[in-house]
Scaffold this motif. Structure first.
Motif, PDB file in Angstrom:
ATOM      1  N   PHE A  80      25.293 -88.110 -40.935  1.00 31.65           N
ATOM      2  CA  PHE A  80      24.679 -88.760 -42.098  1.00 31.65           C
ATOM      3  C   PHE A  80      25.185 -90.184 -42.321  1.00 31.65           C
ATOM      4  O   PHE A  80      24.429 -91.040 -42.785  1.00 31.65           O
ATOM      5  CB  PHE A  80      24.872 -87.902 -43.352  1.00 31.65           C
ATOM      6  CG  PHE A  80      24.174 -86.570 -43.260  1.00 31.65           C
ATOM      7  CD1 PHE A  80      22.808 -86.494 -43.073  1.00 31.65           C
ATOM      8  CD2 PHE A  80      24.894 -85.385 -43.328  1.00 31.65           C
ATOM      9  CE1 PHE A  80      22.159 -85.275 -42.971  1.00 31.65           C
ATOM     10  CE2 PHE A  80      24.259 -84.157 -43.234  1.00 31.65           C
ATOM     11  CZ  PHE A  80      22.895 -84.102 -43.049  1.00 31.65           C
ATOM     12  N   ASP A  81      26.439 -90.470 -41.964  1.00 34.68           N
ATOM     13  CA  ASP A  81      26.939 -91.842 -42.079  1.00 34.68           C
ATOM     14  C   ASP A  81      26.457 -92.729 -40.930  1.00 34.68           C
ATOM     15  O   ASP A  81      26.587 -93.959 -40.996  1.00 34.68           O
ATOM     16  CB  ASP A  81      28.481 -91.852 -42.096  1.00 34.68           C
ATOM     17  CG  ASP A  81      29.035 -91.412 -43.434  1.00 34.68           C
ATOM     18  OD1 ASP A  81      28.246 -91.279 -44.392  1.00 34.68           O
ATOM     19  OD2 ASP A  81      30.260 -91.188 -43.518  1.00 34.68           O
ATOM     20  N   GLN A  82      25.913 -92.112 -39.879  1.00 31.17           N
ATOM     21  CA  GLN A  82      25.526 -92.875 -38.696  1.00 31.17           C
ATOM     22  C   GLN A  82      24.049 -93.270 -38.690  1.00 31.17           C
ATOM     23  O   GLN A  82      23.649 -94.133 -37.906  1.00 31.17           O
ATOM     24  CB  GLN A  82      25.819 -92.058 -37.425  1.00 31.17           C
ATOM     25  CG  GLN A  82      27.260 -91.620 -37.274  1.00 31.17           C
ATOM     26  CD  GLN A  82      28.223 -92.797 -37.254  1.00 31.17           C
ATOM     27  OE1 GLN A  82      27.943 -93.829 -36.644  1.00 31.17           O
ATOM     28  NE2 GLN A  82      29.352 -92.651 -37.941  1.00 31.17           N
ATOM     29  N   VAL A  83      23.236 -92.633 -39.518  1.00 32.68           N
ATOM     30  CA  VAL A  83      21.793 -92.911 -39.495  1.00 32.68           C
ATOM     31  C   VAL A  83      21.403 -93.770 -40.696  1.00 32.68           C
ATOM     32  O   VAL A  83      22.056 -93.733 -41.745  1.00 32.68           O
ATOM     33  CB  VAL A  83      20.964 -91.605 -39.490  1.00 32.68           C
ATOM     34  CG1 VAL A  83      21.233 -90.816 -38.227  1.00 32.68           C
ATOM     35  CG2 VAL A  83      21.241 -90.753 -40.727  1.00 32.68           C
ATOM     36  N   ARG A  84      20.356 -94.548 -40.531  1.00 31.82           N
ATOM     37  CA  ARG A  84      19.857 -95.374 -41.631  1.00 31.82           C
ATOM     38  C   ARG A  84      18.915 -94.591 -42.533  1.00 31.82           C
ATOM     39  O   ARG A  84      18.758 -94.915 -43.709  1.00 31.82           O
ATOM     40  CB  ARG A  84      19.126 -96.613 -41.089  1.00 31.82           C
ATOM     41  CG  ARG A  84      18.020 -96.305 -40.099  1.00 31.82           C
ATOM     42  CD  ARG A  84      17.182 -97.516 -39.742  1.00 31.82           C
ATOM     43  NE  ARG A  84      16.373 -97.949 -40.860  1.00 31.82           N
ATOM     44  CZ  ARG A  84      15.215 -97.368 -41.202  1.00 31.82           C
ATOM     45  NH1 ARG A  84      14.756 -96.323 -40.527  1.00 31.82           N
ATOM     46  NH2 ARG A  84      14.525 -97.818 -42.217  1.00 31.82           N
ATOM     47  N   ALA A  85      18.261 -93.539 -41.977  1.00 31.26           N
ATOM     48  CA  ALA A  85      17.298 -92.763 -42.760  1.00 31.26           C
ATOM     49  C   ALA A  85      17.351 -91.301 -42.330  1.00 31.26           C
ATOM     50  O   ALA A  85      17.406 -90.997 -41.134  1.00 31.26           O
ATOM     51  CB  ALA A  85      15.890 -93.314 -42.556  1.00 31.26           C
ATOM     52  N   ALA A  86      17.341 -90.404 -43.317  1.00 31.49           N
ATOM     53  CA  ALA A  86      17.347 -88.968 -43.036  1.00 31.49           C
ATOM     54  C   ALA A  86      16.472 -88.253 -44.054  1.00 31.49           C
ATOM     55  O   ALA A  86      16.470 -88.601 -45.248  1.00 31.49           O
ATOM     56  CB  ALA A  86      18.765 -88.404 -43.080  1.00 31.49           C
ATOM     57  N   VAL A  87      15.736 -87.261 -43.578  1.00 32.72           N
ATOM     58  CA  VAL A  87      14.932 -86.391 -44.439  1.00 32.72           C
ATOM     59  C   VAL A  87      15.367 -84.959 -44.180  1.00 32.72           C
ATOM     60  O   VAL A  87      15.401 -84.519 -43.025  1.00 32.72           O
ATOM     61  CB  VAL A  87      13.419 -86.540 -44.144  1.00 32.72           C
ATOM     62  CG1 VAL A  87      12.614 -85.520 -44.943  1.00 32.72           C
ATOM     63  CG2 VAL A  87      12.946 -87.948 -44.430  1.00 32.72           C
ATOM     64  N   LEU A  88      15.726 -84.234 -45.226  1.00 37.49           N
ATOM     65  CA  LEU A  88      16.066 -82.816 -45.118  1.00 37.49           C
ATOM     66  C   LEU A  88      15.032 -82.037 -45.919  1.00 37.49           C
ATOM     67  O   LEU A  88      14.878 -82.274 -47.128  1.00 37.49           O
ATOM     68  CB  LEU A  88      17.465 -82.526 -45.665  1.00 37.49           C
ATOM     69  CG  LEU A  88      18.651 -82.925 -44.788  1.00 37.49           C
ATOM     70  CD1 LEU A  88      18.865 -84.443 -44.801  1.00 37.49           C
ATOM     71  CD2 LEU A  88      19.919 -82.225 -45.254  1.00 37.49           C
ATOM     72  N   THR A  89      14.326 -81.138 -45.250  1.00 36.31           N
ATOM     73  CA  THR A  89      13.265 -80.421 -45.932  1.00 36.31           C
ATOM     74  C   THR A  89      13.232 -78.960 -45.508  1.00 36.31           C
ATOM     75  O   THR A  89      13.777 -78.582 -44.469  1.00 36.31           O
ATOM     76  CB  THR A  89      11.893 -81.088 -45.673  1.00 36.31           C
ATOM     77  OG1 THR A  89      10.893 -80.454 -46.469  1.00 36.31           O
ATOM     78  CG2 THR A  89      11.503 -81.005 -44.200  1.00 36.31           C
ATOM     79  N   SER A  90      12.620 -78.134 -46.335  1.00 34.60           N
ATOM     80  CA  SER A  90      12.458 -76.707 -46.072  1.00 34.60           C
ATOM     81  C   SER A  90      11.649 -76.133 -47.229  1.00 34.60           C
ATOM     82  O   SER A  90      11.494 -76.784 -48.271  1.00 34.60           O
ATOM     83  CB  SER A  90      13.818 -76.008 -45.977  1.00 34.60           C
ATOM     84  OG  SER A  90      13.661 -74.602 -45.911  1.00 34.60           O
ATOM     85  N   ALA A  91      11.166 -74.925 -47.048  1.00 38.72           N
ATOM     86  CA  ALA A  91      10.540 -74.234 -48.178  1.00 38.72           C
ATOM     87  C   ALA A  91      11.602 -73.642 -49.097  1.00 38.72           C
ATOM     88  O   ALA A  91      11.300 -73.212 -50.207  1.00 38.72           O
ATOM     89  CB  ALA A  91       9.611 -73.132 -47.670  1.00 38.72           C
ATOM     90  N   THR A  92      12.869 -73.617 -48.631  1.00 37.83           N
ATOM     91  CA  THR A  92      13.950 -73.020 -49.424  1.00 37.83           C
ATOM     92  C   THR A  92      15.204 -73.883 -49.334  1.00 37.83           C
ATOM     93  O   THR A  92      16.036 -73.685 -48.453  1.00 37.83           O
ATOM     94  CB  THR A  92      14.275 -71.595 -48.913  1.00 37.83           C
ATOM     95  OG1 THR A  92      14.534 -71.661 -47.508  1.00 37.83           O
ATOM     96  CG2 THR A  92      13.114 -70.651 -49.146  1.00 37.83           C
ATOM     97  N   LEU A  93      15.315 -74.834 -50.237  1.00 35.24           N
ATOM     98  CA  LEU A  93      16.519 -75.677 -50.304  1.00 35.24           C
ATOM     99  C   LEU A  93      17.184 -75.619 -51.671  1.00 35.24           C
ATOM    100  O   LEU A  93      18.389 -75.782 -51.788  1.00 35.24           O
ATOM    101  CB  LEU A  93      16.165 -77.140 -50.015  1.00 35.24           C
ATOM    102  CG  LEU A  93      15.892 -77.579 -48.580  1.00 35.24           C
ATOM    103  CD1 LEU A  93      15.710 -79.091 -48.530  1.00 35.24           C
ATOM    104  CD2 LEU A  93      16.999 -77.158 -47.631  1.00 35.24           C
TER     105      LEU A  93
END
Length: 629
Positions: free
Chosen positions: A384-397
């Motif tokens: 997470f510190d290495q990427v400029r953009a991240a999306v975390l998704t699921s039907a159950t978060l």
């Protein structure tokens, strides 16, 4: 985005398309994060259309995006169904590559060696090998998934597949023709790289050890089924040595000597010593049940055997390196001796309080393991510190209407959060049945009462049901009690491989499937064929599991409440996954049933109910019957 509109590009290629505002909202949020940077947490309920909602912005970004999902099956769905649909709607090709772990690919060198002089442990696998031989001359990817009838458990595949331990990289004579090399080349040229969480975390672990990388460099990542990331990372950031692993090393050394036509008496002598010392050590460790290991756990006798094995591994390494004009494969095996000895030493010392150490026995194998108790810092540092953009998704978060639990477990700070409910009308499409009168699951009579409830529910649904259990013991006990009492085809997990069992269920009218953990998620049966999902009890993870127990102990030692802060949230997410098997389309209807009265008797039950889809809660079978009528 006009793409998702009632008359947009997607509508033109998808018969019966219905515009979904939640899909549009998710796509816009994903686009914003991918373009501007940041981290998006998004729960998108079943039916939102989340896959296309994140794929469109990823494809349009114009730079490499890694999409990681929970399983290889979901990878196949993305590559063979969702991405081709997106490409068709856009009217252009999408530059995509799929990457899986090495073990999925045929190794040209090992295959050739095995074909010359390999031996089969099970002779009934010879016809299967012949089918692999025919496939090997035609395949364009080397991916075993192309062989539909090859069982997951086939023994010889381990002898002919690629592995990180046996790979000699660019020194290999068939490096350019290698299927793993070609997979990586395709990934280097693609805009969209589809991986699974196992490969993603293996890549992070490799980077952590300064051993290079598996996945090409990326600064944008989308994690689908993100609720699975912590468990997968725990596995890959840990250390494991087993009796099988030592056996495989010695077997590979013998094969390499045979292949190179080397006598190497010193090596063969050391091989015999390694085998003997390994057998004695693991025999010592296998005494007693699977167990968590305290600091300074190793006994005096086991210490003697462990030191002897470490010495013999060093002796084998020295003997391998002493072979004059040795081939590169021999040097690689010497490196494996060093790695194995280092990991064994780490496990024997058991000094790192950030890990939980344990032993378990499976079949003939003895496994010695160390797993990290908390993976949040390493995930943050390595990904997470290495990427400029991240999306975390699921039907159950989400738990309790928010993402604080997930943020804590994964060590992340979100710049944007989105909670999108399912567009389905659960109030009309399903009832949630929770009987008040059943004894609680720990009570001696629970299984008998649960079996009676299951029989009644199956009569109301006319079969067409998944009955999901939290343990094999309960599944088998209920199977014994209901067999012969229902007039519907009954299938039980373990009777056939999971994909075959699912296909049989789909093809059999009024079928009933009894199953455990692996069927709680990633399983999709649309339509009347699945009209009832029954869950035996709330899926609390067992405190007897070494990792779960260690996490509970750590929270308690810090003055926190592990039940409320860890055990309940994990169980909530698991229950949401299990019940999510039922309503998969706007026309699906049926019964959701949880046979655990704690859901309505205990105060914490309200946390579960508030996190579930808003189906009407009922406690009487007569109300279920009226709904089904």
């Amino acid at each position: 985005m006009a793409f998702f509109g009632a008359h947009g590009q997607l509508a033109r290629v998808l018969p019966g398309y219905e515009e979904r505002p939640a899909q549009q909202r998710l796509a816009e949020a994903v686009r914003g994060v991918l373009e501007d940077g940041g981290l998006l947490l998004a729960e998108a309920g079943t039916g939102t259309g989340k896959t296309l909602a994140y794929l469109l912005p990823a494809v349009e970004l114009g730079r490499r995006v890694v999409v990681s999902t929970g399983t290889k099956n979901l990878q196949e769905q993305l590559v063979n169904k969702d991405i081709p649909l997106l490409a068709k709607a856009l009217g252009r090709e999408v530059s995509v590559a799929v990457m899986k772990g090495r073990g999925n690919y045929l190794c040209l060198l090992r295959h050739a060696s095995f074909a010359k002089g390999g031996t089969f442990r099970q002779t009934d696998e010879i016809p299967l090998f012949e089918s692999v031989e025919a496939w090997a001359t035609e395949t364009e990817t080397g991916d075993r998934a192309e062989i539909a009838d090859l069982p997951d458990t086939v023994d010889f595949w381990r002898e002919i597949s690629a592995t990180s331990e046996t790979c000699i990289g660019q020194s290999c004579s068939v490096y350019d023709a290698c299927w793993v090399t070609k997979m990586r080349q395709r990934a280097l040229e693609a805009d969209l790289v589809v991986v699974n969480h196992h490969l993603l975390c293996a890549d992070l672990a490799v980077k952590d050890g300064s051993y290079g990388q598996v996945i090409p460099p990326y600064d944008t990542v989308i994690l689908d089924e993100a609720h699975l990331v912590e468990d997968v990372a725990t596995q890959y950031f840990g250390v494991q040595v087993s009796s099988y692993r030592v056996e495989e090393l010695t077997r590979d050394v013998e094969s390499a000597l045979k292949e190179a036509q080397l006598d190497a008496r010193e090596v063969r002598s050391e091989l015999a010593s390694v085998r003997m010392r390994s057998e004695r050590l693991f025999r010592q460790l296998s005494r007693g049940p699977a167990r968590r290991l305290p600091p300074n756990w190793i006994t005096t006798r086991a210490t003697e055997e462990a030191l002897a094995l470490l010495q013999r591994l060093e002796g084998l390494r020295t003997a391998l390196l002493a072979i004059p004009d040795r081939p590169e494969t021999i040097a690689g095996l010497a490196g494996r001796c060093l790695t194995l000895a280092g990991e064994l030493a780490f496990l024997f010392k058991a000094e790192d309080d950030g890990h939980v150490y344990f032993i378990e026995t499976r079949g003939r194998g003895v496994f010695l393991r160390a797993m990290p108790i908390d993976v949040s810092e390493r995930l943050k540092e390595l990904m997470f510190d290495q990427v400029r953009a991240a999306v975390l998704t699921s039907a159950t978060l989400a738990v309790d209407g928010g993402f604080s639990f997930l943020r804590d477990r994964l060590g992340i700070e979100a710049t944007d959060e989105l909670l999108l409910p399912s567009p389905f009308y659960f109030e009309d499409q399903a009832v949630l049945y929770v009987p008040r009168g059943l004894p609680e699951p720990p009570a001696p009579g629970f299984v008998d009462h649960a079996a009676e409830e299951i029989v009644h529910l199956l009569e109301l649904s006319r079969g067409r049901a998944f009955v999901l259990f939290t343990s094999y013991a309960n599944m088998n006990a209920v199977a014994e009690r209901i067999a012969g009492r229902i007039d519907y085809p009954l299938f039980i997990q373990g009777e056939a491989p999971k994909p075959a069992l699912l296909e049989t269920f789909r093809a059999t009218p009024h079928a009933v499937l009894l199953a455990t953990a692996s069927f709680w998620q990633g399983v999709d049966v649309v339509g009347e064929q699945l009209s009832c999902v029954i869950i035996d009890k709330l899926p609390f993870a067992s405190p007897g599991d070494p990792v779960v127990g260690a996490r509970i102990d750590r929270l308690r030692s810090r003055g926190r409440n592990p039940f409320a802060e860890y055990q309940v949230p994990v169980a909530v997410l698991t229950l949401k996954q299990g019940l999510g098997r039922l309503i998969r389309s706007a026309s699906d209807t049926g019964i959701l049933a949880v046979l655990d009265s704690r859901l309505v008797r205990k105060a914490y039950g309200q946390r579960f109910l508030e996190s579930l889809p808003p189906a009407r809660l009922v406690h009487d079978l007569a109300e279920v019957e009226r709904f089904m009528a």
